[in-house]
Design a protein around this motif. Sequence first.
Motif, mmCIF file in Angstrom:
data_model
loop_
_atom_site.group_PDB
_atom_site.id
_atom_site.type_symbol
_atom_site.label_atom_id
_atom_site.label_comp_id
_atom_site.label_asym_id
_atom_site.label_seq_id
_atom_site.Cartn_x
_atom_site.Cartn_y
_atom_site.Cartn_z
ATOM 1 N N TRP A 47 43.449 -9.844 -38.728
ATOM 2 C CA TRP A 47 43.273 -8.966 -37.567
ATOM 3 C C TRP A 47 43.895 -7.642 -37.989
ATOM 4 C CZ3 TRP A 47 40.822 -9.006 -32.954
ATOM 5 C CH2 TRP A 47 41.190 -8.043 -32.000
ATOM 6 N N VAL A 48 43.035 -6.668 -38.329
ATOM 7 C CA VAL A 48 43.493 -5.391 -38.867
ATOM 8 C C VAL A 48 43.023 -4.280 -37.945
ATOM 9 C CG1 VAL A 48 43.354 -3.795 -40.817
ATOM 10 C CG2 VAL A 48 43.404 -6.259 -41.234
ATOM 11 N N THR A 49 43.965 -3.513 -37.404
ATOM 12 C CA THR A 49 43.593 -2.367 -36.565
ATOM 13 C C THR A 49 44.241 -1.099 -37.092
ATOM 14 O OG1 THR A 49 45.409 -2.703 -34.980
ATOM 15 C CG2 THR A 49 43.291 -3.772 -34.476
ATOM 16 N N VAL A 50 43.503 -0.002 -36.944
ATOM 17 C CA VAL A 50 43.994 1.335 -37.257
ATOM 18 C C VAL A 50 43.708 2.223 -36.054
ATOM 19 C CG1 VAL A 50 43.747 1.120 -39.774
ATOM 20 C CG2 VAL A 50 41.826 1.997 -38.419
ATOM 21 N N THR A 51 44.572 3.213 -35.860
ATOM 22 C CA THR A 51 44.401 4.146 -34.741
ATOM 23 C C THR A 51 44.712 5.557 -35.204
ATOM 24 O OG1 THR A 51 46.697 3.885 -34.034
ATOM 25 C CG2 THR A 51 45.083 2.454 -32.983
ATOM 26 N N PRO A 52 44.162 6.551 -34.494
ATOM 27 C CA PRO A 52 44.590 7.916 -34.788
ATOM 28 C C PRO A 52 46.106 8.012 -34.677
ATOM 29 C CG PRO A 52 42.687 7.935 -33.341
ATOM 30 C CD PRO A 52 43.151 6.496 -33.442
ATOM 31 N N ALA A 53 46.699 8.919 -35.436
ATOM 32 C CA ALA A 53 48.162 9.012 -35.538
ATOM 33 C C ALA A 53 48.843 9.206 -34.193
ATOM 34 C CB ALA A 53 48.559 10.135 -36.497
ATOM 35 N N ASP A 54 48.177 9.879 -33.246
ATOM 36 C CA ASP A 54 48.821 10.105 -31.953
ATOM 37 C C ASP A 54 48.645 8.929 -30.998
ATOM 38 O OD1 ASP A 54 46.177 10.323 -31.142
ATOM 39 O OD2 ASP A 54 46.349 12.385 -30.447
ATOM 40 N N GLY A 55 47.924 7.893 -31.443
ATOM 41 C CA GLY A 55 47.750 6.706 -30.619
ATOM 42 C C GLY A 55 46.765 6.863 -29.481
ATOM 43 N N GLN A 56 46.056 7.958 -29.445
ATOM 44 C CA GLN A 56 45.091 8.206 -28.366
ATOM 45 C C GLN A 56 43.727 7.640 -28.730
ATOM 46 O OE1 GLN A 56 45.940 9.807 -25.335
ATOM 47 N NE2 GLN A 56 47.933 9.380 -26.232
ATOM 48 N N GLY A 57 43.011 7.179 -27.757
ATOM 49 C CA GLY A 57 41.661 6.683 -27.973
ATOM 50 C C GLY A 57 41.637 5.227 -28.381
ATOM 51 N N ALA A 58 40.436 4.750 -28.653
ATOM 52 C CA ALA A 58 40.242 3.355 -29.035
ATOM 53 C C ALA A 58 40.766 3.122 -30.446
ATOM 54 C CB ALA A 58 38.768 2.995 -28.958
ATOM 55 N N ARG A 59 41.214 1.914 -30.683
ATOM 56 C CA ARG A 59 41.601 1.529 -32.038
ATOM 57 C C ARG A 59 40.380 0.933 -32.723
ATOM 58 N NH1 ARG A 59 45.368 -3.653 -30.341
ATOM 59 N NH2 ARG A 59 43.692 -4.687 -29.236
ATOM 60 N N LEU A 60 40.379 0.968 -34.045
ATOM 61 C CA LEU A 60 39.329 0.339 -34.829
ATOM 62 C C LEU A 60 39.817 -1.004 -35.333
ATOM 63 C CD1 LEU A 60 37.948 3.178 -37.140
ATOM 64 C CD2 LEU A 60 36.926 2.243 -35.055
ATOM 65 N N LEU A 61 39.032 -2.030 -35.110
ATOM 66 C CA LEU A 61 39.280 -3.341 -35.697
ATOM 67 C C LEU A 61 38.452 -3.386 -36.972
ATOM 68 C CD1 LEU A 61 40.317 -6.283 -35.666
ATOM 69 C CD2 LEU A 61 38.231 -6.857 -34.400
ATOM 70 N N LEU A 62 39.110 -3.396 -38.113
ATOM 71 C CA LEU A 62 38.427 -3.461 -39.393
ATOM 72 C C LEU A 62 38.101 -4.930 -39.658
ATOM 73 C CD1 LEU A 62 40.635 -0.948 -41.397
ATOM 74 C CD2 LEU A 62 38.567 -0.494 -40.041
ATOM 75 N N ALA A 63 36.827 -5.273 -39.542
ATOM 76 C CA ALA A 63 36.377 -6.654 -39.616
ATOM 77 C C ALA A 63 35.623 -6.882 -40.918
ATOM 78 C CB ALA A 63 35.484 -6.976 -38.415
ATOM 79 N N GLU A 64 36.260 -7.592 -41.846
ATOM 80 C CA GLU A 64 35.630 -7.848 -43.136
ATOM 81 C C GLU A 64 34.424 -8.764 -42.954
ATOM 82 O OE1 GLU A 64 38.103 -8.167 -46.849
ATOM 83 O OE2 GLU A 64 37.259 -10.194 -46.814
ATOM 84 N N ALA A 65 33.287 -8.336 -43.504
ATOM 85 C CA ALA A 65 32.054 -9.113 -43.395
ATOM 86 C C ALA A 65 32.246 -10.485 -44.021
ATOM 87 C CB ALA A 65 30.915 -8.378 -44.087
ATOM 88 N N SER A 66 31.737 -11.516 -43.348
ATOM 89 C CA SER A 66 31.943 -12.881 -43.830
ATOM 90 C C SER A 66 30.652 -13.601 -44.199
ATOM 91 C CB SER A 66 32.703 -13.695 -42.777
ATOM 92 O OG SER A 66 31.953 -13.769 -41.580
#
Length: 135
Positions: A47-66
């Motif tokens: 479960w990997v998430t990244v967000t803009p540095a200021d924490g605003q907006g939606a986060r991205l869930l980086l989902a490795e293709a399986s």
Amino acid sequence: MTGFAEHRRVATVALVVKNYDEAIAWYVERLGFVLTEDVDLGGGKRWVTVTPADGQGARLLLAEASDAAQKSRIGNQTGGRVFLFLETSDFAGDHQAMLAKGVEFREAPRYEPYGTVAVFADLYGNLWDLIEPKR
């Protein structure tokens, strides 16, 4: 009354990626995002998430293709249309910083009635808008 909670938001958007670590590196190093979660779920899944540095907006869930179907969507989750919109309050500064970090812009900045915008591609070719909306 609609029956829905008063406060709702889109909090997470799944983005199919080829490899967790290369995707984390690209979003953190090239876009300045922050790695907010990296949890081992077992069986090679995370479960990997990244967000803009200021924490605003939606986060991205980086989902490795399986599987083959998911792998076929990497880089083209929307049939070639712009997929995500990275909103900024400093278009010129962010555009220059992203160029300096090797982000590939597909067009020169343009000035639209809704704001300043330019399309860029992520490491897999998904299209994004960098946009500074008119306020």
